[in-house]
Design an enzyme around this catalytic site. Sequence first.
Site, PDB file in Angstrom:
ATOM      1  N   HIS A  45       0.856  -1.199   0.000  1.00 38.50           N
ATOM      2  CA  HIS A  45       0.000   0.000   0.000  1.00 38.50           C
ATOM      3  C   HIS A  45       0.884   1.239   0.000  1.00 38.50           C
ATOM      4  O   HIS A  45       2.102   1.172   0.152  1.00 38.50           O
ATOM      5  CB  HIS A  45      -0.985  -0.012   1.175  1.00 38.50           C
ATOM      6  CG  HIS A  45      -0.440   0.409   2.498  1.00 38.50           C
ATOM      7  ND1 HIS A  45      -1.200   1.104   3.416  1.00 38.50           N
ATOM      8  CD2 HIS A  45       0.777   0.235   3.048  1.00 38.50           C
ATOM      9  CE1 HIS A  45      -0.462   1.323   4.491  1.00 38.50           C
ATOM     10  NE2 HIS A  45       0.716   0.820   4.307  1.00 38.50           N
ATOM     11  N   CYS A  98       5.673   6.775   4.500  1.00 38.26           N
ATOM     12  CA  CYS A  98       4.551   5.950   4.032  1.00 38.26           C
ATOM     13  C   CYS A  98       3.998   6.485   2.713  1.00 38.26           C
ATOM     14  O   CYS A  98       3.167   5.834   2.083  1.00 38.26           O
ATOM     15  CB  CYS A  98       3.428   5.902   5.072  1.00 38.26           C
ATOM     16  SG  CYS A  98       3.967   5.206   6.647  1.00 38.26           S
ATOM     17  N   HIS A 144       5.006   0.445  -0.173  1.00 39.50           N
ATOM     18  CA  HIS A 144       5.718  -0.530   0.664  1.00 39.50           C
ATOM     19  C   HIS A 144       4.690  -1.620   1.005  1.00 39.50           C
ATOM     20  O   HIS A 144       3.754  -1.795   0.237  1.00 39.50           O
ATOM     21  CB  HIS A 144       6.296   0.156   1.907  1.00 39.50           C
ATOM     22  CG  HIS A 144       5.280   0.832   2.741  1.00 39.50           C
ATOM     23  ND1 HIS A 144       4.689   2.036   2.386  1.00 39.50           N
ATOM     24  CD2 HIS A 144       4.697   0.467   3.908  1.00 39.50           C
ATOM     25  CE1 HIS A 144       3.810   2.375   3.313  1.00 39.50           C
ATOM     26  NE2 HIS A 144       3.785   1.437   4.237  1.00 39.50           N
ATOM     27  N   HIS A 154       3.007  -4.824   4.043  1.00 40.13           N
ATOM     28  CA  HIS A 154       2.911  -5.398   5.389  1.00 40.13           C
ATOM     29  C   HIS A 154       2.369  -6.819   5.330  1.00 40.13           C
ATOM     30  O   HIS A 154       1.668  -7.199   4.398  1.00 40.13           O
ATOM     31  CB  HIS A 154       1.962  -4.572   6.277  1.00 40.13           C
ATOM     32  CG  HIS A 154       2.362  -3.148   6.451  1.00 40.13           C
ATOM     33  ND1 HIS A 154       3.485  -2.771   7.151  1.00 40.13           N
ATOM     34  CD2 HIS A 154       1.803  -1.988   6.012  1.00 40.13           C
ATOM     35  CE1 HIS A 154       3.586  -1.453   7.143  1.00 40.13           C
ATOM     36  NE2 HIS A 154       2.589  -0.957   6.453  1.00 40.13           N
ATOM     37  N   ASP A 180      -5.190 -10.429  -0.318  1.00 44.44           N
ATOM     38  CA  ASP A 180      -3.905 -11.123  -0.180  1.00 44.44           C
ATOM     39  C   ASP A 180      -3.097 -11.036  -1.473  1.00 44.44           C
ATOM     40  O   ASP A 180      -3.590 -11.335  -2.562  1.00 44.44           O
ATOM     41  CB  ASP A 180      -4.139 -12.603   0.174  1.00 44.44           C
ATOM     42  CG  ASP A 180      -2.840 -13.288   0.572  1.00 44.44           C
ATOM     43  OD1 ASP A 180      -1.934 -12.610   1.102  1.00 44.44           O
ATOM     44  OD2 ASP A 180      -2.729 -14.505   0.348  1.00 44.44           O
ATOM     45  N   HIS A 181      -1.828 -10.645  -1.302  1.00 46.97           N
ATOM     46  CA  HIS A 181      -0.904 -10.497  -2.430  1.00 46.97           C
ATOM     47  C   HIS A 181      -1.415  -9.487  -3.455  1.00 46.97           C
ATOM     48  O   HIS A 181      -1.228  -9.646  -4.660  1.00 46.97           O
ATOM     49  CB  HIS A 181      -0.604 -11.863  -3.076  1.00 46.97           C
ATOM     50  CG  HIS A 181       0.350 -12.661  -2.243  1.00 46.97           C
ATOM     51  ND1 HIS A 181      -0.039 -13.327  -1.107  1.00 46.97           N
ATOM     52  CD2 HIS A 181       1.700 -12.878  -2.343  1.00 46.97           C
ATOM     53  CE1 HIS A 181       1.004 -13.927  -0.554  1.00 46.97           C
ATOM     54  NE2 HIS A 181       2.064 -13.675  -1.268  1.00 46.97           N
ATOM     55  N   GLU A 235      -0.887  -3.977  11.770  1.00 44.44           N
ATOM     56  CA  GLU A 235      -0.123  -3.580  10.584  1.00 44.44           C
ATOM     57  C   GLU A 235       1.355  -3.943  10.763  1.00 44.44           C
ATOM     58  O   GLU A 235       1.997  -4.455   9.850  1.00 44.44           O
ATOM     59  CB  GLU A 235      -0.283  -2.077  10.352  1.00 44.44           C
ATOM     60  CG  GLU A 235      -0.139  -1.678   8.901  1.00 44.44           C
ATOM     61  CD  GLU A 235      -0.315  -0.199   8.714  1.00 44.44           C
ATOM     62  OE1 GLU A 235      -1.251   0.215   8.018  1.00 44.44           O
ATOM     63  OE2 GLU A 235       0.504   0.585   9.264  1.00 44.44           O
TER      64      GLU A 235
END
Lengths: 139, 139, 139, 139, 139, 139
Positions: free
Chosen positions: D16, D35, D41, D43, D81-82, D125
């Site tokens: 994100h 950020c 980047h 998580h 996811d991914h 997070e």
Amino acid sequence: MPTHTITRSYKFCAAHRLHTDQLPPDVNQKIFGKCNNANGHGHNYTVHVTVQGELNPETGLITDVDLLDRRVKELIVDRFDHQHLNCDPAFEHVVTTGENLAKLVWEILIDQIPSGRLAKIGVVETRDNFFEYIGNPQP
Amino acid sequence: MPTHTITRSYKFCAAHRLHTDQLPPDVNQKIFGKCNNANGHGHNYTVHVTVQGELNPETGLITDVDLLDRRVKELIVDRFDHQHLNCDPAFEHVVTTGENLAKLVWEILIDQIPSGRLAKIGVVETRDNFFEYIGNPQP
Amino acid sequence: MPTHTITRSYKFCAAHRLHTDQLPPDVNQKIFGKCNNANGHGHNYTVHVTVQGELNPETGLITDVDLLDRRVKELIVDRFDHQHLNCDPAFEHVVTTGENLAKLVWEILIDQIPSGRLAKIGVVETRDNFFEYIGNPQP
Amino acid sequence: MPTHTITRSYKFCAAHRLHTDQLPPDVNQKIFGKCNNANGHGHNYTVHVTVQGELNPETGLITDVDLLDRRVKELIVDRFDHQHLNCDPAFEHVVTTGENLAKLVWEILIDQIPSGRLAKIGVVETRDNFFEYIGNPQP
Amino acid sequence: MPTHTITRSYKFCAAHRLHTDQLPPDVNQKIFGKCNNANGHGHNYTVHVTVQGELNPETGLITDVDLLDRRVKELIVDRFDHQHLNCDPAFEHVVTTGENLAKLVWEILIDQIPSGRLAKIGVVETRDNFFEYIGNPQP
Amino acid sequence: MPTHTITRSYKFCAAHRLHTDQLPPDVNQKIFGKCNNANGHGHNYTVHVTVQGELNPETGLITDVDLLDRRVKELIVDRFDHQHLNCDPAFEHVVTTGENLAKLVWEILIDQIPSGRLAKIGVVETRDNFFEYIGNPQP
């Protein structure tokens, strides 16, 4: 009004099987899935005992932790550690779900808190499955 | 009404000894047990700071996290990290229990939250011992 | 040849200060930084004891875990828990670094392993700081 | 009245970037700091779904966990996811903060709880950054 | 020569009882203590599978992780999850210790590694009890 | 001969995508699965840096931890934290797998260890996926 709590964690390893004689085998299987497997399975359980109380201004404590530990050890850990939960009398007619285990721990401890009052019971069954219970206060 | 919180965790390593000059040595020993040992012991403390606030619809944030981090670092971490808690002026006449530490952190931070409001302070003393405190809101 | 190990973890809370009288104060401060603060600080230490041994085909065990636990409790946990490491005789002329603590635990336990042999000592000082030591085998 | 909850945890890995087109680049940079870095980047997110409900006295359950898992997998894990959160339609005009992610998960799941009711959504997070959201109940 | 490993972790919940018919009841009780309790107990097991291999310069991988996961799921997780280990044919005449479980997992997986070679099996039985096994390579 | 190691852990959050231009899209998809998704995903990475060295008898240390931390922060954390790994020059023609990341960290740090020598690099990508690399020693 300010609120203080302390949460102590206790561990025990136990076997259990989700099953109730009140329902036929296929319904047990449908509801509980692999947790209904006949020979049972098991967990490393962690129990969180949360006590809320007023701060003693002299000692800075809200309860007697050593006494609490001794009571939880005697009443919970020694009773369930390295046992099969389904063999415990309290679970003779009660399914050994996390919900019922948290409730039972509450009922066992509700009148055993040295000072302050029992505020919450938490049960960690696996790293991704956690139960909490807040029951009726002591009569 | 919807409720948003963010909890940030901060760590410091400190020594402490549970002891009060208001009580005789044998009573200290009885109440605090091994935590009263004369030379002190220590912990890797984790402090959870929970802030509740309204969502800023433009930024999606409820508080200024960088500013919060700087204030907690300056007011909490830099003050207690690698120190003996009993040597801190705030603990001159106050026992360094987890309860009192959580209360002190609340009192230090209550008027330092960039936006939103302080909702809860948590203190992890060991993996099986956790304290929470909700104090009076800012006057 | 197949290799079996078991690693048991033990915990104690202790205070310490990195400091040596063999060096002047400013050098201590330069080398140890905040760990040299005069009043000390502390940690929740975890000690990993790794034993390597041959599998007993009848019992499926490589060592007597209960006996090992009793010895580590008596020789390590009871000695260091809720103490100031710098006050221990073994650290009178030895800095209480994680390296030296791991080495000391090895030396204490090397001839106390019920069966099998001591293979490694690990010391967790903080969640981001971990020491391991493999010493000389028992003569 | 007694309160039972179960909290199930689910994981997904996602990229994100905190950024809003409603503000100029330098303001984005000032508010979101690193950020806001252009390439994003990521998580390992953990989502806690807390359901509160009445205990079924026969089964000892408060909700249908398998059905809950299937719905969260389908509606949350498979969706995020991914993936890059900023590419999700729900985040087209909404910043991908933890606060907004928790709120979105609530809104997706609020009418999908098999029995009992959604009580809280938590989003981890990083190990030191945790969000919780309690939204409006189902209309 | 450079060494690359990948370690994948898998989980299953199972019951077991440390007991061998080759020894009389009192000896079982003496050796295994509470782990010998008649009705068994259980754990949340984590199995670490470590594969060592050469880096494929094109893909940057040392093994086919999806295939490895499928095989471990089929051969280990599906076999032991929510089961009583003592009921498994492999444990008919073998005690269900962590040592024997690690060895069995090694023997099941030794010729199932997609590429690279099996380097180590780890079994986490509780947070303070960990077993590792390195067996003979595939003939 | 006795062996001392210290392992320090460092964290960064980053996005990445498993993809190589040397292979056609369908082969990328086949090999990397969902990790090949076009917009990338991300992780909270933890890097373990293990240094082996001789104990300085005066200080009880095997390396200069503060200097090590500054170098890892400057060379690893500041470079990768809140970045997209695929945008890093080192990954221009190298897939951003955990294997390659561990290898790159080794190569960056091999001649930067203050004293002692680099013994191992670990990369935690998710709680169930861990990579280790031991490369060639410094020439």
